[in-house]
Design a protein around this motif. Structure first.
Motif, mmCIF file in Angstrom:
data_model
loop_
_atom_site.group_PDB
_atom_site.id
_atom_site.type_symbol
_atom_site.label_atom_id
_atom_site.label_comp_id
_atom_site.label_asym_id
_atom_site.label_seq_id
_atom_site.Cartn_x
_atom_site.Cartn_y
_atom_site.Cartn_z
ATOM 1 N N ASP A 110 -104.651 76.271 -36.587
ATOM 2 C CA ASP A 110 -103.610 77.232 -36.931
ATOM 3 C C ASP A 110 -103.889 78.611 -36.340
ATOM 4 O OD1 ASP A 110 -101.250 78.011 -38.100
ATOM 5 O OD2 ASP A 110 -102.159 78.519 -40.018
ATOM 6 N N ARG B 156 -99.439 71.095 -32.013
ATOM 7 C CA ARG B 156 -99.892 71.130 -33.407
ATOM 8 C C ARG B 156 -101.134 70.265 -33.579
ATOM 9 N NH1 ARG B 156 -98.324 70.722 -39.024
ATOM 10 N NH2 ARG B 156 -100.133 69.682 -39.957
ATOM 11 N N SER C 51 -96.615 74.646 -37.977
ATOM 12 C CA SER C 51 -97.779 74.756 -38.861
ATOM 13 C C SER C 51 -97.436 74.343 -40.288
ATOM 14 C CB SER C 51 -98.310 76.198 -38.854
ATOM 15 O OG SER C 51 -98.808 76.537 -37.582
ATOM 16 N N ARG D 203 -102.603 78.459 -32.760
ATOM 17 C CA ARG D 203 -101.331 77.789 -32.518
ATOM 18 C C ARG D 203 -100.258 78.747 -32.009
ATOM 19 N NH1 ARG D 203 -100.914 74.501 -37.429
ATOM 20 N NH2 ARG D 203 -102.701 73.405 -36.537
#
Length: 480
Positions: A142, A137, A393, A145
């Motif tokens: 994002d 993370r 996330s 990810r």
């Protein structure tokens, strides 16, 4: 115009420290591999240890159980500690502690020293597992990810599933201590590289107290339930064993009551107040339960009633992690590009459908089991890579280690519950009875009942997909 939250700005890892994030990911995967591999690899050494140290198999079984219990008990605590301090140091020192514990096991000369060393090794593994997904993370935006956690999900599956096979292969050529000595150079290498390459983190802002009572209730309840499951598997579910299991459930009920009264519990209210995290962890529990509960009788059924050799059974069992390894990166890519709803829902539906090859077909056959393993492998690959990315996330930046540790804890609790369910329904299976007369109708019925229950669990996870938000990952990049 898109509104970008301050939290998202802080978690956008595009400064110079993260340009090698895909290389650093391999160190993260290395830690995930050795900590999950050791859960299964030790099982094949237990008969040898039992004979060498003159103890029963029920006693030596605690070598495996102590490791799992240590992680379940300490994961929330270690996650919270990592969010307070420098996550890089806790993660890296976890490798060193894991290596020291492995060396102590290899040098042990009795059951007590092995158990103490195994607990030490478990503490190191907890420091690693509490931070592995948090590091992903921290390193990845994002929009990447899903792919990164997809690769990590592959490693988790490979480590968990290949442990017994790798351990059995090594025991053909080396003595059992070498199964632990091999961890030492890997752990030391990861320790040095971690301190050198992992990005530092500032001290967290969360200064709430630690929930020691909740951690104790969780560990004690899990210990009692595992002990009841193992004792029931060997001796049947007698009244004292049922009392032990009931006591474990009472402790879990007490844990739930305590968590309602305090704001800083190990079942963090802020985290579980977020829909993605609450649904994601509940879904992960039931999928892991179904995976563990069905693999236990499948391995037996192939070698017993269906008469396959151990080598053939091993090859067939590889199908599931192999297809998971193919599906997980694809799921991560789909999630990063289009969102998480489809791969999570499709994955859990495939897991549910796979159960029907055992629960609904007229006979339990090798072909049916192969199809079940293949379909479940694809489904669980789609599910885990996406679900893990969604949970991590959605976690607040100041609690990402706690979120990752709770996710790992839920996975292990699902595994433990799966063992208990399989033991309850088909725990009376014995290989000798099956080889003499095949599986009787009662056992066949209980086998189908087990897969039918797991079908409902997986179908329920698919139904949870309707409650999930259908948003897409953030694509905005913030320069350093």
């Amino acid at each position: 115009m898109e509104v970008i939250s301050l939290e998202r700005l802080r978690s956008s890892p595009f400064d110079s420290r993260h340009r090698n994030r895909w290389s650093i990911l391999q160190i993260v995967n290395m830690g995930t591999l050795i900590s999950t591999l050791d859960v299964g690899i030790v099982n094949v050494t237990l008969p040898t240890m039992s004979e060498q140290f003159g103890v029963s198999l029920s006693q030596i079984q605690w070598v495996a159980t102590a490791y799992l219990l240590t992680m379940v008990a300490l994961l929330p605590f270690m996650g919270k500690l990592s969010d307070r301090l420098d996550r890089r140091k806790i993660y890296s020192w976890g490798f060193l502690l894991f290596s020291v514990g492995s060396a102590c096991i290899a040098l042990s000369d009795g059951l007590v020293s092995i158990l103490l060393s195994r607990i030490l090794q478990g503490v190191g593994a907890t420091m690693i597992m509490a931070n592995s997904q948090a590091m992903v993370r921290q390193l990845f935006p994002d929009r990447e990810r899903g792919r990164a956690l997809g690769m990590n999900a592959v490693v988790i599956s490979i480590g968990t599933m290949s442990g017994p096979a790798l351990g059995g292969l090594m025991l053909e050529v080396v003595e059992w201590p070498w199964l632990f000595w091999i961890n030492v150079p890997i752990g030391l290498c990861a320790f040095v590289l971690g301190l050198r390459w992992f990005p530092s983190t500032e001290r967290g802002q969360d200064r709430s107290p630690f929930d020691f009572l909740g951690s104790f209730l969780l560990a004690a309840g899990t210990c009692l339930l595992m002990f009841a499951a193992e004792a029931g598997k060997e001796n049947g579910f007698t009244t004292p064993i049922l009392y032990l299991g009931a006591a474990g459930l009472v402790l879990f009920a007490a844990l739930w009551f305590v968590q309602r009264k305090i704001a800083y519990g190990i079942l963090d209210r802020e985290l579980f107040g977020r829909r993605k995290i609450a649904l994601g962890n509940a879904s992960s529990f039931f999928i892991n339960l179904a995976q563990t509960a069905t693999l236990i009788p499948i391995a037996f059924y192939l070698q017993g009633p269906l008469g396959l050799s151990p080598w053939s059974v091993g090859l067939l069992l590889i199908v599931q992690p192999l297809l998971m390894g193919v599906a997980a990166p694809i799921a991560g890519w789909v999630r990063d590009r289009f969102g998480a709803w489809f791969p999570i829902t499709a994955g859990s539906m495939l897991c549910a459908a796979s159960m029907l090859f055992i629960a609904a077909l007229p006979n339990v056959t090798v072909v049916g089991i192969a199809l079940q393993l293949a379909l479940f492998g694809i489904g669980v690959g789609l599910f885990h890579a996406t679900n893990n990315a969604e949970i991590m996330s959605d976690a607040p930046d100041r609690k990402i280690s706690l979120a990752g540790s709770l996710l790992a804890m839920v996975r292990y609790l699902g595994n433990i519950a799966g063992i208990g369910l399989a033991t309850l329904l088909v725990g009376s299976m014995t290989l000798g009875d099956s080889l003499r007369g095949g599986a009787d109708e009662s056992m066949d019925l209980r086998m189908r009942m087990l897969f039918g229950i797991c079908f409902l669990f997986c179908l329920g996870v698919a139904g949870m997909g309707k409650l999930r938000p259908k948003d897409k990952p953030a694509t905005t990049e913030i320069g350093a």
